[in-house]
Design an enzyme around this catalytic site. Sequence first.
Site, PDB file in Angstrom:
ATOM      1  N   MET A  48       0.840  -1.202   0.000  1.00 46.79           N
ATOM      2  CA  MET A  48       0.000   0.000   0.000  1.00 46.79           C
ATOM      3  C   MET A  48       0.877   1.256   0.000  1.00 46.79           C
ATOM      4  SD  MET A  48      -3.418  -0.907   2.047  1.00 46.79           S
ATOM      5  CE  MET A  48      -2.829  -0.655   3.699  1.00 46.79           C
ATOM      6  N   LEU A  51       6.654   3.258   1.640  1.00 51.63           N
ATOM      7  CA  LEU A  51       7.574   2.118   1.783  1.00 51.63           C
ATOM      8  C   LEU A  51       8.604   2.332   2.882  1.00 51.63           C
ATOM      9  CD1 LEU A  51       8.277   1.353  -1.999  1.00 51.63           C
ATOM     10  CD2 LEU A  51       6.448   0.458  -0.546  1.00 51.63           C
ATOM     11  N   HIS A  55       9.312  -3.378   3.327  1.00 51.15           N
ATOM     12  CA  HIS A  55       8.977  -3.529   1.911  1.00 51.15           C
ATOM     13  C   HIS A  55      10.255  -3.732   1.092  1.00 51.15           C
ATOM     14  CE1 HIS A  55       5.656  -0.744   3.409  1.00 51.15           C
ATOM     15  NE2 HIS A  55       4.973  -1.776   2.973  1.00 51.15           N
ATOM     16  N   GLN A  79     -10.265  -2.979   1.937  1.00 49.92           N
ATOM     17  CA  GLN A  79      -9.762  -3.634   3.149  1.00 49.92           C
ATOM     18  C   GLN A  79      -9.817  -2.720   4.374  1.00 49.92           C
ATOM     19  OE1 GLN A  79      -5.840  -4.394   1.277  1.00 49.92           O
ATOM     20  NE2 GLN A  79      -4.977  -3.861   3.272  1.00 49.92           N
ATOM     21  N   GLY A 165       5.220 -10.276   3.859  1.00 50.05           N
ATOM     22  CA  GLY A 165       6.002 -10.192   5.094  1.00 50.05           C
ATOM     23  C   GLY A 165       5.322 -10.962   6.224  1.00 50.05           C
ATOM     24  N   GLN A 166       6.132 -11.641   7.010  1.00 49.61           N
ATOM     25  CA  GLN A 166       5.585 -12.397   8.148  1.00 49.61           C
ATOM     26  C   GLN A 166       4.875 -11.487   9.145  1.00 49.61           C
ATOM     27  OE1 GLN A 166       8.250 -15.136  10.323  1.00 49.61           O
ATOM     28  NE2 GLN A 166       6.906 -14.799  12.088  1.00 49.61           N
ATOM     29  N   VAL A 194      10.946  -7.225   9.363  1.00 50.28           N
ATOM     30  CA  VAL A 194      12.069  -6.303   9.567  1.00 50.28           C
ATOM     31  C   VAL A 194      11.690  -5.361  10.708  1.00 50.28           C
ATOM     32  CG1 VAL A 194      13.499  -4.516   8.510  1.00 50.28           C
ATOM     33  CG2 VAL A 194      12.732  -6.473   7.151  1.00 50.28           C
ATOM     34  N   MET A 202       8.655  -2.751  11.763  1.00 48.86           N
ATOM     35  CA  MET A 202       8.431  -1.587  10.889  1.00 48.86           C
ATOM     36  C   MET A 202       7.032  -1.653  10.317  1.00 48.86           C
ATOM     37  SD  MET A 202      11.909  -0.959   8.844  1.00 48.86           S
ATOM     38  CE  MET A 202      13.427  -0.676   9.749  1.00 48.86           C
ATOM     39  N   ARG A 205       2.205   2.487   9.513  1.00 44.65           N
ATOM     40  CA  ARG A 205       1.353   3.134  10.523  1.00 44.65           C
ATOM     41  C   ARG A 205       2.136   3.619  11.743  1.00 44.65           C
ATOM     42  NH1 ARG A 205      -2.909  -0.844   8.702  1.00 44.65           N
ATOM     43  NH2 ARG A 205      -4.580   0.453   7.871  1.00 44.65           N
TER      44      ARG A 205
HETATM   45  P1  AMP Z   1       1.528  -2.930   3.471  1.00 44.93           P
HETATM   46  O1  AMP Z   1       2.082  -1.880   2.584  1.00 44.93           O
HETATM   47  O2  AMP Z   1       1.527  -2.571   4.912  1.00 44.93           O
HETATM   48  O3  AMP Z   1       0.213  -3.472   2.982  1.00 44.93           O
HETATM   49  O4  AMP Z   1       2.547  -4.166   3.388  1.00 44.93           O
HETATM   50  C1  AMP Z   1       2.911  -4.708   2.149  1.00 44.93           C
HETATM   51  C2  AMP Z   1       3.735  -5.947   2.406  1.00 44.93           C
HETATM   52  O5  AMP Z   1       4.879  -5.597   3.174  1.00 44.93           O
HETATM   53  C3  AMP Z   1       2.978  -7.027   3.177  1.00 44.93           C
HETATM   54  O6  AMP Z   1       3.320  -8.293   2.671  1.00 44.93           O
HETATM   55  C4  AMP Z   1       3.520  -6.844   4.563  1.00 44.93           C
HETATM   56  O7  AMP Z   1       3.476  -8.019   5.348  1.00 44.93           O
HETATM   57  C5  AMP Z   1       4.952  -6.454   4.283  1.00 44.93           C
HETATM   58  N1  AMP Z   1       5.542  -5.785   5.428  1.00 44.93           N
HETATM   59  C6  AMP Z   1       5.038  -4.724   6.124  1.00 44.93           C
HETATM   60  N2  AMP Z   1       5.832  -4.424   7.169  1.00 44.93           N
HETATM   61  C7  AMP Z   1       6.842  -5.333   7.157  1.00 44.93           C
HETATM   62  C8  AMP Z   1       7.978  -5.552   7.994  1.00 44.93           C
HETATM   63  N3  AMP Z   1       8.233  -4.797   9.055  1.00 44.93           N
HETATM   64  N4  AMP Z   1       8.807  -6.571   7.671  1.00 44.93           N
HETATM   65  C9  AMP Z   1       8.562  -7.351   6.582  1.00 44.93           C
HETATM   66  N5  AMP Z   1       7.510  -7.185   5.760  1.00 44.93           N
HETATM   67  C10 AMP Z   1       6.667  -6.190   6.041  1.00 44.93           C
END
Ligand code: AMP
Length: 300
Positions: A48, A51, A55, A79, A165-166, A194, A202, A205
């Site tokens: 989203m 970054l 990411h 969502q 990401g986990q 991460v 990270m 938000r």
């Molecule tokens: P988002 O932009 O928050 O929707 O996240 C996009 C992708 O980045 C998703 O697969 C998240 O799980 C991953 N992601 C977000 N924060 C982290 C993090 N701290 N470490 C690893 N992956 C992340």
Amino acid sequence: MRQSRKLSPRNGGVKPKEMRIISDSSEMQTLANRIRETDLLIGFVPTMGYLHEGHGSLIRGARQQSDIVVLSIFVNPTQFGPAEDLDKYPRDMERDKEIAREAGTDYIFYPEARDIYTSEFQTYVNVEKITKSHCGVSRPTHFRGVATVCTKLFNIVLPHWAFFGQKDYQQCAVIRRMVKDLNMNLEIIVLPTVREADGLAMSSRNVYLTPEERKQATCLYESLQLAKNMVRAGRTDARTILMAMREHIKRKPLASIDYVSIADTDTLQELETIRTEAVALLAVYFGKTRLIDNEILRVM
Ligand code: AMP
């Protein structure tokens, strides 16, 4: 659920000379079809935007093992619940472009909401049981939006694998379930969370946190480490571990627990006893900001 895997180098991490931004979904799909005809492998990172290094690590993971890396930046309206932060979700496209380029992105897919959801749109993907617990309790329509947008993005970008990401553990479990259930032709790869130097996962938000909330937010990571250490020391009864986690978080006056859970790593069903492994998951509010995190617990 397999947590993370060693990436098998294909591209070896070599960055592209230039990065292109595509905002039209038909153009993206035509391009992806053309890439597929040449036998090149497409790695996809859905995001989203806004970054950060989390990411970045997914993009670099995709870069390692794909010929072509596609990153999507789309703040997906379906969502977000009605009282959530869709309108004020942080955005910074110029900075995102820099991070994406630096990490080795070939194409940023950057569609507008009206392209993804036309005025006639009426088809949603609903993953059933696994979306009802945990984050699904306070966000009842969230995973329907996630599953729907991921299905659409997979159909547009046509990736051989998609990187997640986990940190968003339930999201990974939902997407894996959906890919299996609907025989989708791609592999889901989950890479580790991460973290900031003090352990906070990270997240885009995190910018919402006041300095004092930011300080106290380390309690999520600390309570997960507490759980991990208790299991290492031989405790396997979930109730005792959960109590210790809750107590630790409650010591922070600005923290308000949404849920703390110890669950099966695949189904996310709540466990009473940890036999070999489990996942500890939590969601904690700081004011209106809701943070999530998780950790795998392994019996030694
Ligand atoms: P988002 O932009 O928050 O929707 O996240 C996009 C992708 O980045 C998703 O697969 C998240 O799980 C991953 N992601 C977000 N924060 C982290 C993090 N701290 N470490 C690893 N992956 C992340």
